[in-house]
Write a protein that holds these residues in place. Structure first.
Motif, PDB file in Angstrom:
ATOM      1  N   ARG B  23       0.854  -1.279   0.006  1.00 24.42           N
ATOM      2  CA  ARG B  23      -0.105  -0.084  -0.270  1.00 24.42           C
ATOM      3  C   ARG B  23       0.317   1.360  -0.110  1.00 24.42           C
ATOM      4  O   ARG B  23       1.065   2.130  -0.881  1.00 24.42           O
ATOM      5  CB  ARG B  23      -0.722  -0.163   1.185  1.00 24.42           C
ATOM      6  CG  ARG B  23      -2.163   0.813   1.079  1.00 24.42           C
ATOM      7  CD  ARG B  23      -2.754   1.246   2.256  1.00 24.42           C
ATOM      8  NE  ARG B  23      -3.755   0.073   2.026  1.00 24.42           N
ATOM      9  CZ  ARG B  23      -4.763  -0.764   3.152  1.00 24.42           C
ATOM     10  NH1 ARG B  23      -4.888  -0.317   4.009  1.00 24.42           N
ATOM     11  NH2 ARG B  23      -5.770  -1.003   2.350  1.00 24.42           N
ATOM     12  N   LYS B  24       1.224   1.161   0.983  1.00 25.20           N
ATOM     13  CA  LYS B  24       2.901   2.505   0.945  1.00 25.20           C
ATOM     14  C   LYS B  24       3.551   2.570  -0.979  1.00 25.20           C
ATOM     15  O   LYS B  24       3.669   3.749  -0.846  1.00 25.20           O
ATOM     16  CB  LYS B  24       4.131   1.964   1.851  1.00 25.20           C
ATOM     17  CG  LYS B  24       4.076   3.089   3.023  1.00 25.20           C
ATOM     18  CD  LYS B  24       5.174   2.512   3.686  1.00 25.20           C
ATOM     19  CE  LYS B  24       5.087   3.263   5.124  1.00 25.20           C
ATOM     20  NZ  LYS B  24       6.474   1.996   5.471  1.00 25.20           N
ATOM     21  N   THR B  26       1.996   1.636  -3.874  1.00 20.98           N
ATOM     22  CA  THR B  26       0.860   1.865  -4.217  1.00 20.98           C
ATOM     23  C   THR B  26       0.836   3.382  -3.797  1.00 20.98           C
ATOM     24  O   THR B  26       0.366   4.390  -5.096  1.00 20.98           O
ATOM     25  CB  THR B  26       0.101   1.276  -4.111  1.00 20.98           C
ATOM     26  OG1 THR B  26      -0.129  -0.112  -4.084  1.00 20.98           O
ATOM     27  CG2 THR B  26      -1.513   1.792  -4.982  1.00 20.98           C
ATOM     28  N   ILE B  27       0.815   3.871  -2.983  1.00 24.90           N
ATOM     29  CA  ILE B  27       0.230   5.136  -2.640  1.00 24.90           C
ATOM     30  C   ILE B  27       1.797   6.249  -3.317  1.00 24.90           C
ATOM     31  O   ILE B  27       1.436   7.036  -3.994  1.00 24.90           O
ATOM     32  CB  ILE B  27       0.328   5.672  -1.358  1.00 24.90           C
ATOM     33  CG1 ILE B  27      -1.174   5.180  -0.649  1.00 24.90           C
ATOM     34  CG2 ILE B  27       0.711   7.055  -0.850  1.00 24.90           C
ATOM     35  CD1 ILE B  27      -1.160   5.313   0.833  1.00 24.90           C
ATOM     36  N   ILE B  30       1.195   6.947  -6.920  1.00 23.28           N
ATOM     37  CA  ILE B  30      -0.165   7.223  -6.910  1.00 23.28           C
ATOM     38  C   ILE B  30       0.496   8.510  -7.317  1.00 23.28           C
ATOM     39  O   ILE B  30       0.469  10.107  -8.056  1.00 23.28           O
ATOM     40  CB  ILE B  30      -1.235   7.360  -6.625  1.00 23.28           C
ATOM     41  CG1 ILE B  30      -1.426   5.828  -6.893  1.00 23.28           C
ATOM     42  CG2 ILE B  30      -2.705   8.178  -6.563  1.00 23.28           C
ATOM     43  CD1 ILE B  30      -2.580   5.474  -5.961  1.00 23.28           C
TER      44      ILE B  30
END
Lengths: 277, 313
Positions: B23-24, B26-27, B30
């Motif tokens: 998730r880190k 992915t952020i 983005i």
């Protein structure tokens, strides 16, 4: 047999050289024309003698055509846009190449699709938009459009390049607790020199030579670019060929010099864009 | 049993950690994409959507209100001034430039690809052929316009010196079209040659050696090995060159100004005319959408053909 083959080779080579000579007639014509007076251009279009040579055309171009203010504008647009393209596209390419998620794949396909759109097809709303966001007739307006329109291709280049960098290298860095940001700045950026050269050359030539963006967004006398200046100058003085030729040489020189020095990257960039795009 | 449970637990535990790590990433990803998305969204996607919107409205670009007119702009296209002349000119121009560029480019690439004794340095020759591609379309237009000038252009001067009748290149129906096609071929053929040469270099040399052992002559080798192996490059060149021709604006416009009559007014010139001279954004946008559709269709054809070929080989 061997002799016949050699004769054929020489014959085909002569044909090739002849074709090349024909291809170069226009270049030769305008190049020597820039150093001749109008009378000499008209009467002796393909001849040059030491007695004909004059630098008046260049003097006129540099003083009367506002050449240097146009050069400054084109220079600013090209440099700022290229820096932005390289920074943003390498970041985007890094994310797309390294994060294996559907969302990123979708964004990549969408960006690639944008490479197809012709600029002239959207020029009408772009002018309306630039008036609305107050970038009409400003260098910023030209820069933003150049960056936006060059990014899809640049992202395509960077993504393709970064997909070829082995993953093992970053895995060990992640185990050592390296963040995504440090990874980009310290491990990837130094490796990107070849693709950056390709990207700079390919986008740079397009931005430097651009006529349409400048013509529609920067069409005022306040922010003329080189190509628009030469074009409108030629339109006003249609019969002064020497001035036009001198302006063309001066404005194309930076691109030609880059081509001569970095031919390898040049050709590589052209092939990369065409074959996979 | 107990073993499996612990293993499952450990996998779950690892997964959880893995997800937060993912998730880190992915952020961060983005965040890395945001500048590109904003710039492309604002300056490419937004105008693309807007031009489609404009094409359904009647607007002169100045008045505060835009009237929705449905498909009226599209229906009105055939009756706009010189629409069929434009369609004819654009078709001839695109077809003519594409055919000539691909044929000349192919022959030139074959000649430039051969290395060996008695031949001039190939890198140098390739640079000579690519050189015109470096010049801006606006500049190429100016050079060729001067060369085509009736009374004192270089082409007519040469014709006169050979006792031939000078041609009024810029004011004769049919001839002016040839003139702008020749100038476009001159300025764009280098690009085509580069792609063909990359294709030629990717053909394995063993194929030619095997054919030579089997007694194939040069003509047979070209026909039976080079041309089939070059099929993908030919496809790419045909389609990218035709896209280039449909998009081309400043080069033909500088040379001919769309004259004589309507004989060289291309689609791009009509878009510019309706957008910035006639201030009829509705018609201009409908023409823009037409251009975008044409180019998208050509690109789709390219994609389908190249995909198919990948499946076969």
């Amino acid at each position: 047999m061997v002799k016949k083959k050699a004769a054929l080779t020489i014959l085909s080579e002569v044909f090739l050289l002849l074709a090349t000579a024909i291809l170069w007639i226009p270049i030769y014509y305008f190049f020597i024309g820039a150093f001749k007076t109008r009378t000499d251009i008209v009467n002796f279009p393909l001849a040059i003698k030491p007695s004909m040579i004059t630098l008046d055309n260049f003097v006129y171009t540099f003083t009367k055509m506002k050449f240097f203010s146009a050069l400054k504008n084109t220079g600013i647009i090209t440099v700022v846009a290229l820096v932005a393209i390289v920074v943003f596209a390498s970041m985007a390419g890094f994310a797309i190449a390294r994060i294996d998620r559907k969302l990123f794949k979708f964004i990549y396909s969408a960006l690639i699709t944008l490479m197809v759109i012709p600029f002239i097809g959207t020029v009408i709303p772009l002018v309306v938009q630039s008036v609305e966001i107050k970038t009409y007739n400003t260098l910023l307006g030209g820069i933003l459009i150049q960056v936006g329109w060059n990014l899809p291709f640049a992202v395509f280049l960077y993504t393709g390049f970064m997909r070829g960098i082995p993953k093992e290298m970053e895995e060990s860095a992640y185990i050592d607790g390296c963040s995504m940001y440090r990874m980009y700045a310290q491990i990837f950026l130094p490796l990107l020199a070849p693709v950056t050269a390709t990207c700079l050359i390919r986008c740079g030539i397009g931005i430097w030579n651009d006529y349409l963006v400048s013509k529609s967004i920067l069409n005022d006398a306040v922010t003329p670019t080189l190509m628009v200046t030469i074009h409108s100058f030629f339109g006003e003085r249609r019969t002064e060929y020497g001035y036009a030729f001198a302006g063309i040489i001066a404005a194309s020189l930076p691109i030609v010099m880059t081509f001569v020095s970095f031919q390898k990257y040049f050709i590589k960039g052209l092939v990369a864009g065409a074959v996979k795009g | 049993m107990a073993d499996t449970n612990t293993r499952n637990d450990s996998i779950k535990g690892r997964n959880r950690k893995y997800i937060s790590f993912e998730r880190k990433r992915t952020i961060a990803g983005i965040l890395f994409l945001i500048p590109t998305l904003i710039l492309c969204g604002m300056f490419v996607v937004w105008p693309l959507i807007t031009v489609i919107k404009y094409s359904f409205h009647s607007w002169n670009g100045l008045s505060a209100t835009m009237d929705f007119v449905g498909l009226d702009n599209y229906k009105a296209l055939p009756s706009t001034e010189g629409f069929f002349d434009m369609a004819k000119a654009t078709t001839i121009y695109a077809f003519g430039t594409t055919t000539l560029i691909v044929i000349i480019g192919f022959i030139a690439a074959l000649a430039l690809d051969k290395k060996g004794r008695y031949r001039v340095n190939r890198g140098f020759m390739r640079a000579l052929w690519f050189f015109p591609c470096l010049l801006s379309g606006a500049v190429v237009g100016i050079i060729w316009r001067i060369m085509y000038t009736y009374s004192n252009g270089v082409i007519n001067t040469v014709l006169k010196s050979m006792d031939l009748t000078p041609v009024n290149w810029l004011e004769t129906h049919g001839v002016t079209m040839i003139a702008i096609i020749v100038a476009t071929v001159w300025s764009q053929v280098g690009m085509c040659i580069i792609i063909f040469m990359a294709g030629l270099q990717s053909i394995p040399g063993e194929l030619y050696e095997a054919a030579a052992i089997d007694g194939a002559n040069t003509g047979q080798r070209t026909r039976l090995i080079t041309i089939p192996m070059m099929a993908p490059s030919i496809t790419i060149n045909v389609l990218t060159t035709s896209i280039m021709a449909f998009k081309m604006y400043e080069l033909p416009f500088t040379i001919s100004r769309g004259l004589p009559g309507y004989s060289t007014r291309l689609l791009t010139q009509r878009i510019y005319f309706y957008g910035f001279t006639a201030m009829d954004y509705g018609i201009g946008s409908a023409l823009s959408v037409l251009l975008i559709v044409i180019i998208t269709v050509i690109s789709l054809i390219q994609l389908v053909i190249l995909r198919k070929r990948e499946d076969i080989y």
